[in-house]
Write a protein that holds these residues in place. Sequence first.
Motif: not given
Length: 380
Positions: A39-51
């Motif tokens: 539940q501690s995932l901060i919105f938009g902080k854990n970006t994925t590997d690619h863009l």
Amino acid sequence: MWSNCLLKTLSRRHSTSFRASDLAVHLTHTPKTMPHLDQSLIFGKNTTDHLFWVDWDFEKGWHTPQIVPFQPLVLDPCSSCFHYGTECLEGLKAYKTATGKTLLFRPDLNIQRLRKSARALALPDFDGAELLQCIRKLVDVDKKWVPDKKGYSMYIRPTMIGTHQQLGVTKPGSAKLFVVSALVGPYFPTGFNPVNLYCDETRIRAWPGGVGDKKIGGNYGPGIAYTAEINKLGYQQLLWLVKGNVTEVGTMNFFMLWKNKEGETELITPPLDGTILEGVTRDSILELTREWNEFKVTERAFSIHELTQAAEEGRIIEAFGAGTACIVCPVQKIFFKGVDYEIPMKLGKSGLLTKRLLDHILSIQYGEIEHPWSYKVDYN
Ligand SMILES: *Cc1c(COP(=O)(O)O)cnc(C)c1O
């Protein structure tokens, strides 16, 4: 003949849209470690590997679209997005079904809206179907980032910016479209968390003839400081008015279920008059409730006085905000001119309709209900 020939030469030189078939994919050699699903995932902080990104300029039109390892943007400090707000955005999510399929929810509407926002800023247009295929590929490449746990999802943020390197206030001569994504947790990890709204008629988010119906960055920055002030008073969101009429709540559309003056049960939301962002969630709620046909569903302007009078007369059944992040967010009370108006919540932390809409839309998004709104990402 001649003009045909010229057109061909021109179109070879100037591309009016990028094509997903030209997509160049450069995979990362250093994948990130996945964050723990808690539940501690901060919105938009854990970006994925690619863009995903693709450039545009006035002479050449669109360049080659690319998927690349997630990395910083390198921009000229004179880029018009930094000075004149030539920036627009979108927000949608990818969901994993119980059988391991990856779905998007009505992505065509987000892409259509991005093109509309871009036009308002004189940013270049493109073929929406091509962007959808590029996003599909991006999500497929990063699909391990779409968590297989209901409530969790991958948030996708398409963005367009003017990159024009001159300080004149003019139509951007170059631009960039990019898409980043991040792993996000459930908006309400422990059940609904209702919000208190603060309504102040001296503050205005959008106005007739303005750009309140576009998702452009300039609409959001100016609300942040004031929202932080009302947060200290125990209110989470602003209830925005235009000429005394209720428009939106924070960055969500507003809905109210009430007994109207005629005594009918009615779900009411403000109409798309140019001051309202046309939410995908809003549209979905209207379509679903009209299909259910259990109460009147109305898009019409209504004033804060109609709302407070209904509250005083006990005619409000429930009220909620609607948007991609939360789907629906129950409203507990509304402050206006020194008075807190309590909004009933039959289920304690939400009304019955709010809960039913949340459950129904979630089950479409997570593929428990087959629905034409689901867009399949997987290629096989
Ligand atoms: C994004 C947004 C919404 C909700 O739109 P959805 O497509 O449902 O996410 C509502 N109001 C504003 C001002 C917004 O920016």
